[in-house]
Design an enzyme around this catalytic site. Sequence first.
Site, PDB file in Angstrom:
ATOM      1  N   CYS A   1      -1.946  -3.531 -15.096  1.00 36.15           N
ATOM      2  CA  CYS A   1      -1.282  -3.385 -13.869  1.00 36.15           C
ATOM      3  C   CYS A   1      -1.940  -4.087 -12.742  1.00 36.15           C
ATOM      4  O   CYS A   1      -2.955  -4.021 -12.422  1.00 36.15           O
ATOM      5  CB  CYS A   1      -1.843  -1.810 -13.331  1.00 36.15           C
ATOM      6  SG  CYS A   1      -1.018  -0.923 -11.979  1.00 36.15           S
TER       7      CYS A   1
ATOM      8  N   GLY B   1      -2.085  -2.021 -10.124  1.00 35.70           N
ATOM      9  CA  GLY B   1      -3.715  -1.202 -10.054  1.00 35.70           C
ATOM     10  C   GLY B   1      -4.846  -1.983 -10.172  1.00 35.70           C
ATOM     11  O   GLY B   1      -6.285  -1.668  -9.570  1.00 35.70           O
TER      12      GLY B   1
ATOM     13  N   GLU C   1      -0.556   4.615 -16.155  1.00 33.93           N
ATOM     14  CA  GLU C   1       0.202   4.037 -15.042  1.00 33.93           C
ATOM     15  C   GLU C   1       1.142   5.645 -15.210  1.00 33.93           C
ATOM     16  O   GLU C   1       1.893   6.690 -16.249  1.00 33.93           O
ATOM     17  CB  GLU C   1       1.156   3.529 -15.513  1.00 33.93           C
ATOM     18  CG  GLU C   1       0.642   2.263 -15.388  1.00 33.93           C
ATOM     19  CD  GLU C   1       1.708   0.813 -15.017  1.00 33.93           C
ATOM     20  OE1 GLU C   1       3.007   1.484 -14.655  1.00 33.93           O
ATOM     21  OE2 GLU C   1       2.116  -0.245 -15.286  1.00 33.93           O
TER      22      GLU C   1
ATOM     23  N   HIS D   1      -2.819   4.711  -5.743  1.00 32.51           N
ATOM     24  CA  HIS D   1      -4.209   4.940  -7.196  1.00 32.51           C
ATOM     25  C   HIS D   1      -5.130   5.660  -7.105  1.00 32.51           C
ATOM     26  O   HIS D   1      -5.332   5.709  -5.591  1.00 32.51           O
ATOM     27  CB  HIS D   1      -4.034   2.630  -7.554  1.00 32.51           C
ATOM     28  CG  HIS D   1      -2.694   2.166  -7.413  1.00 32.51           C
ATOM     29  ND1 HIS D   1      -2.760   2.161  -9.039  1.00 32.51           N
ATOM     30  CD2 HIS D   1      -1.985   0.945  -7.120  1.00 32.51           C
ATOM     31  CE1 HIS D   1      -1.687   1.473  -8.592  1.00 32.51           C
ATOM     32  NE2 HIS D   1      -1.418   1.005  -7.484  1.00 32.51           N
TER      33      HIS D   1
ATOM     34  N   CYS E   1       5.273  -3.364  -7.619  1.00 29.16           N
ATOM     35  CA  CYS E   1       4.724  -3.710  -8.717  1.00 29.16           C
ATOM     36  C   CYS E   1       4.002  -5.609  -9.306  1.00 29.16           C
ATOM     37  O   CYS E   1       5.075  -6.622  -8.935  1.00 29.16           O
ATOM     38  CB  CYS E   1       5.928  -3.924  -9.885  1.00 29.16           C
ATOM     39  SG  CYS E   1       5.064  -4.591 -11.622  1.00 29.16           S
TER      40      CYS E   1
HETATM   41  N1  LIG Z   1       2.581  -1.815 -13.505  1.00 29.74           N
HETATM   42  C1  LIG Z   1       3.011  -2.230 -12.627  1.00 29.74           C
HETATM   43  C2  LIG Z   1       2.374  -1.128 -11.262  1.00 29.74           C
HETATM   44  C3  LIG Z   1       3.835  -0.039 -11.754  1.00 29.74           C
HETATM   45  C4  LIG Z   1       3.543   1.008 -11.404  1.00 29.74           C
HETATM   46  C5  LIG Z   1       4.184   2.154 -11.445  1.00 29.74           C
HETATM   47  N2  LIG Z   1       4.324   2.643 -12.390  1.00 29.74           N
HETATM   48  C6  LIG Z   1       4.060   3.531 -10.322  1.00 29.74           C
HETATM   49  O1  LIG Z   1       3.600   2.882  -9.423  1.00 29.74           O
HETATM   50  O2  LIG Z   1       4.879   4.366 -10.746  1.00 29.74           O
HETATM   51  C7  LIG Z   1       1.909  -3.231 -11.286  1.00 29.74           C
HETATM   52  O3  LIG Z   1       2.231  -4.547 -12.291  1.00 29.74           O
HETATM   53  O4  LIG Z   1       1.439  -3.306 -10.555  1.00 29.74           O
END
Ligand SMILES: N[C@H](CCC[C@H](N)C(=O)O)C(=O)O
Length: 289
Positions: A228, A231, A219, A170, A75
Amino acid sequence: MNIPFTKMHGLGNNYIYIDGFKVDLKEEHLPNLAKDVSNVFTGIGSDGLILMLPSDFADVRMRIFNKDGSEAMNCGNGLRCVAKLAYDLGYVKTQTFKVEAKSGVVDAEVELEQGLVKNVTIDMGQPILERSQIPMKTLTGAEEDHVIQEPFLVGEEDLYATAVSMGNPHVVFYVDDIADAPIQTVGPAVTDDQRFPEGVNVEFVEVVNDSEINFRVWERGSGITQACGTGACAAVVSSVLNDYVPKGDEVTVHLDGGDLMITWKEDGHVMMKGPAVTVASGEYYWQKI
Ligand SMILES: N[C@H](CCC[C@H](N)C(=O)O)C(=O)O
């Protein structure tokens, strides 16, 4: 159980942070706690739960749970906020230190303005591009090991997928205008698509020029968020792979919640720089235990 927490965000991607150096939570409670605390009816409301913990391999450890209770491998916004929290609470005494995520240990550097941490830079390490390690299966029989602009039919939408892992999976789709990105339909359809055995975070990108992209995200486990970090890193790697931006240059990623500065360096490491903000602290009265 009354649980002390701190609410923090990175460009609006907000989590409930619990100081695991002081609060001892049982492993079996974590998924339900993440679901309850991030739900606006049963909790404070957030994109999920993040624990800051002691580490055997770094100065501090981060564990992140999505709104649905699933634990993620990494994250980016969370790493920046954990770095700020660790510095602010005195668990680290220097401005550069290491943070352990489930996907590995990263280098963090907090920047001070009038003695306060405003921005944090994280060396996110190298992206993973091999299809089998995203992981992603193919229905088209494509054997290429990297997924770059691969035809990806979603209902009536003829899309082209580029897949990148930053420790978490991703998939990036390019659109002409980010305002028209089919995030509400394609996001939920793709995040659980059978081609991604572990699910996937779904990103939409509009290339503005060779140093700026617009970005939105659905997400895995949390739905649409304001930002993200992993991301944004994946989107810049994808944009280099697709020759939209040059490798080695800093790219401004415009997310709903603000801008991240991302560089996929010639040495292969992805650098992420952005803010980390503490908004509140208090006690969560969790009725379940
Ligand atoms: N918000 C996060 C990503 C969370 C990832 C999560 N949603 C997953 O991989 O399941 C970020 O800032 O990178």
